[in-house]
Design a protein around this motif. Structure first.
Motif, PDB file in Angstrom:
ATOM      1  N   ALA A  23      -2.201   4.388  10.515  1.00 26.28           N
ATOM      2  CA  ALA A  23      -3.478   4.130   9.857  1.00 26.28           C
ATOM      3  C   ALA A  23      -4.658   4.647  10.676  1.00 26.28           C
ATOM      4  N   ILE A  35      -9.332   7.020  10.159  1.00 22.80           N
ATOM      5  CA  ILE A  35      -8.677   5.827   9.617  1.00 22.80           C
ATOM      6  C   ILE A  35      -8.266   6.086   8.174  1.00 22.80           C
ATOM      7  N   CYS A  77      -2.584   1.051   6.253  1.00 23.33           N
ATOM      8  CA  CYS A  77      -2.864  -0.119   7.100  1.00 23.33           C
ATOM      9  C   CYS A  77      -2.001  -1.304   6.679  1.00 23.33           C
ATOM     10  N   ARG A 103       0.843  -1.202   0.000  1.00 15.73           N
ATOM     11  CA  ARG A 103       0.000   0.000   0.000  1.00 15.73           C
ATOM     12  C   ARG A 103       0.876   1.249   0.000  1.00 15.73           C
ATOM     13  N   LEU A 152      -2.702  -4.344   8.068  1.00 14.08           N
ATOM     14  CA  LEU A 152      -3.596  -5.448   8.411  1.00 14.08           C
ATOM     15  C   LEU A 152      -3.054  -6.360   9.513  1.00 14.08           C
ATOM     16  N   ASP A 186      -9.756  -5.352   4.223  1.00  8.20           N
ATOM     17  CA  ASP A 186      -9.711  -4.028   4.822  1.00  8.20           C
ATOM     18  C   ASP A 186     -10.376  -4.045   6.189  1.00  8.20           C
ATOM     19  N   VAL A 187      -9.964  -3.102   7.032  1.00 13.60           N
ATOM     20  CA  VAL A 187     -10.597  -2.960   8.340  1.00 13.60           C
ATOM     21  C   VAL A 187     -11.878  -2.147   8.155  1.00 13.60           C
ATOM     22  N   CYS A 200      -2.336   1.006  17.127  1.00 11.13           N
ATOM     23  CA  CYS A 200      -1.959   0.945  15.705  1.00 11.13           C
ATOM     24  C   CYS A 200      -0.440   1.137  15.560  1.00 11.13           C
ATOM     25  N   ARG A 247      -6.839   3.860   5.413  1.00 15.54           N
ATOM     26  CA  ARG A 247      -6.567   2.451   5.104  1.00 15.54           C
ATOM     27  C   ARG A 247      -5.371   2.270   4.179  1.00 15.54           C
ATOM     28  N   ASN A 248      -4.930   3.346   3.552  1.00 14.49           N
ATOM     29  CA  ASN A 248      -3.762   3.237   2.668  1.00 14.49           C
ATOM     30  C   ASN A 248      -2.491   2.936   3.448  1.00 14.49           C
ATOM     31  N   ASN A 259      -7.509   4.478  -1.245  1.00 16.57           N
ATOM     32  CA  ASN A 259      -8.767   4.389  -0.497  1.00 16.57           C
ATOM     33  C   ASN A 259      -9.089   5.755   0.091  1.00 16.57           C
TER      34      ASN A 259
END
Lengths: 410, 236
Positions: free
Chosen positions: B208, B145, B150, B98, B152, B179-180, B204, B147-148, B134
């Motif tokens: 993210a 958040i 993240c 990502r 996971l 994705d979360v 975290c 997500r780029n 995202n």
């Protein structure tokens, strides 16, 4: 023929330990793909201290083009139930699940009917055949994920969670469903159990090779004259399967490779046609027994494209838990896109191979660990084709360099 | 409460620990540090990032130290050229997956991925890097958040479920599309089960999930989970 007579024999004449010994000496190995000794697995679950114990039959056949387990369930559901009952008696389980994919409606129907019939005959429920043995069986449905066929992912799915594999150890034999000892067995393995009990382990061990006894079902597909389901004794050669049973490649074309073991199997070239079908031999040459899919490829197929296709399948089916499989496999696909679109460099093959070893060794479950097999075997046996794609920007089979795929880089 | 002490060897050092502990915690008792990302003390081990893989004698397989229980007589190797190579590959694939640009990231200098990357000397990625795009969800009053960024690791998902007990966060889809999400994939402001406890932002490891307008140094507090778990034990 003789339905449930093996169960009668097991319940009346044999002790649980006796059954496990019989299965052990038959040499039966798990038909789900990994080939673990079935008797050994039963012994582990039987010895586990925790109760209750569970048993799960794996009927989540996700490999494209493989229908061996489906036809077994559709044609002979009672063999599966009888195998489950004997296994449950041997390990001391009172509750079992058959995990079946929702995409098999006829198999589900047949199994439901068979379970109802068995209940009516007091073959399921309490005090089975007037002994003190109780066993209840339920169906559980999969939602179509390939990875849900992995043994620990099945457990998560039955518990009502995302079908994601868990790290092992702890093994399901000690901590499976709801942290209780659980035996997970492919339905094909279970269908062999009544035969062993009825005809003795010695009879069973006579079929196949000393280390791989019995028979195995395969789905023979691809470029052969007679595709279909076959059951063969272990140890016969790949040539016999492709040419004697399959009738060879249709006229005008030549045999090029056979892919054994589904989307994460290996591509074997003509010079390996003489190898016997056997768990250990297949692993040695880079393929796997898997769920029993054999796809025959002729000279119309490009091996680079074949490897790309199966990598794409594994990318789509990764569960997303571990880094190598989730983040690593798409990188391999990107390299394939480069090669099949004329942008490949010789260095790409080094990166490809290095990444394959990483994904094979570092992934959490069988999906990631075997996903690089098609790439590694094609790199091993068909390296010249890769070089031809990279150096001359040409595809001998005339497959690559034209079809845009859905993940084409922009 | 465990009566059987287990004896094993980690990198040649004799270790004695109680039954049920993991290789990671056993190694810590003798001062051997194994790199981790998804592991967090107090949460159920996930075994997902594969950074903590170790070799165990007698088998070719690699085991995640965070999730593998110790066994008597085990001989563990935590450092080898192969493991070093694979750990670098883990970091490289994560960076390529990502959008990870430290200079514009809120967690710059307070990022566990960055720390590991520096430690392992990953100065380039030999894959083509992906730039995911995202949309950032900043609809919550103060939690954001992105997500780029993240990786996971699901620390937030596990903290939300196991510690806060609300299970607002979970995963959707699978493979590279994982994705979360909040509740049934709602915007965070619409996720009515969220208690705004901030634990997700505290744990975290990257940038993210963060608190808008708050110094990241102040937000990040992954040890809080172990602290809470310990305190709850006292309550019993």
């Amino acid at each position: 023929m003789g339905g449930y007579s093996a169960l009668v024999r097991a319940l009346s004449d044999m002790t649980p330990q006796g059954i496990i010994n019989e299965i052990l000496s038959s040499g039966l190995r798990g038909r789900g793909g990994a080939g673990f000794l079935t008797g050994q697995k039963w012994r582990l679950v039987a010895r586990a201290n925790n109760t209750p114990k569970y048993i799960v039959a794996n009927l989540d056949e996700g490999d494209p083009g493989v229908y061996a387990n489906r036809s077994l369930a559709e044609a002979d559901p009672h063999a599966i139930i009888e195998g489950l009952l004997i296994a449950a008696y041997a390990i001391g389980a009172e509750k079992g699940y058959i995990y079946i994919r929702k995409e098999y409606p006829l198999a589900i129907q047949t199994l439901q009917k068979a379970i109802a019939q068995a209940k009516a005959m007091t073959l399921l429920g309490n005090d089975i055949l007037e002994t003190h043995f109780n066993f209840n069986l339920e169906l559980r449905f999969g939602a179509g994920a390939f990875v849900a066929g992995e043994e620990t992912a099945i457990l998560s799915s039955i518990e009502g969670r995302r079908a994601m594999p868990r790290p092992r150890p702890p093994y399901p034999a000690n901590s499976g469903l709801w942290q209780k000892p659980t035996l997970i067995q492919n339905v094909e393995t279970l269908a062999n159990i009544p035969l062993i009990i009825q005809n003795s382990a010695v009879w069973f061990a006579k079929i196949g090779t000393p280390k791989c006894t019995g028979t195995k079902c395969f789905s023979l597909t691809g470029k052969v004259k007679n595709p279909g389901l076959i059951e063969i004794p272990m140890g016969i050669t790949l040539r016999e399967i492709v040419f004697d049973i399959g009738g060879g490649v249709p006229a005008g074309k030549e045999f090029k490779a056979a892919l054994i073991g589904g989307p994460s199997g290996g591509c074997l070239p003509e010079q390996l046609l003489e190898i016997p079908i056997d768990y250990d031999y297949l692993t040695k040459v880079g393929a796997i027994m898997g769920s029993g899919g054999i796809v025959v490829l002729d000279t119309d197929s490009c091996m680079v494209d074949t490897a790309r296709y199966f990598t794409e399948f594994c990318v789509d089916e990764s569960c997303g838990r571990c880094t190598p499989c989730r983040a690593g496999l798409p990188r391999l696909l990107e390299i394939f896109q480069k090669i099949t679109h004329g942008k490949g460099e010789p260095n790409d093959l080094i990166i490809l191979e290095k990444s394959c070893f990483f994904i094979r060794d570092a992934s959490l479950c069988g999906l990631g660990q075997t996903a690089p097999n098609p790439i590694l075997t094609t790199l091993r046996y068909f390296k010249d084709e890769y070089m031809h794609h990279i150096k001359n920007k040409k595809c001998k089979a005339d497959v690559c360099f034209k079809t845009p795929t859905k993940d084409e880089p922009k | 409460m465990n009566t059987h002490p287990m004896k094993l060897k980690i990198d040649g050092v004799d270790v004695e620990c109680s039954e049920g502990s993991t290789i990671l915690t056993a190694a810590k008792t003798v001062g051997i540090n194994i790199p981790t990302l998804c592991y967090l003390e107090g949460l159920t081990p996930y075994g997902g990032c594969r950074l903590c893989l170790v070799e165990v004698s007698g088998t070719n397989k690699l085991f995640p130290a965070c999730a593998t229980p110790v066994a008597s007589g085990m001989e563990v190797t935590t450092q080898s050229p192969k493991l070093h190579e694979y750990r670098k590959m883990v970091l490289q694939t994560l960076l390529a997956e990502r959008t990870h640009i430290c200079s514009v990231c809120i967690a710059n200098d307070h990022c566990e991925l960055q720390t590991q990357t520096n430690q392992y000397g990953v100065d380039h990625v030999f894959y083509e890097r992906n730039w995911s795009c995202n949309e950032i969800d900043s609809t919550h009053d103060f939690l954001v958040i992105d997500r780029n960024r993240c990786i996971l690791c699901t620390r937030c998902v596990r903290a939300c479920d196991e510690i806060e007990g609300v299970h607002t966060l979970d995963l959707k889809f699978h493979g590279k599309n994982t994705d979360v999400i909040m509740d049934q994939d709602e915007l965070w402001s619409k996720a009515c089960s969220c208690t705004s406890c901030r634990k997700c932002a505290k744990v975290c490891p990257v940038g993210a999930i963060y608190v808008e307008g708050e110094n990241i140094e102040y937000t990040k507090d992954p040890q809080v989970i172990a602290f809470i778990v310990e305190r709850r034990k006292c309550l019993k």
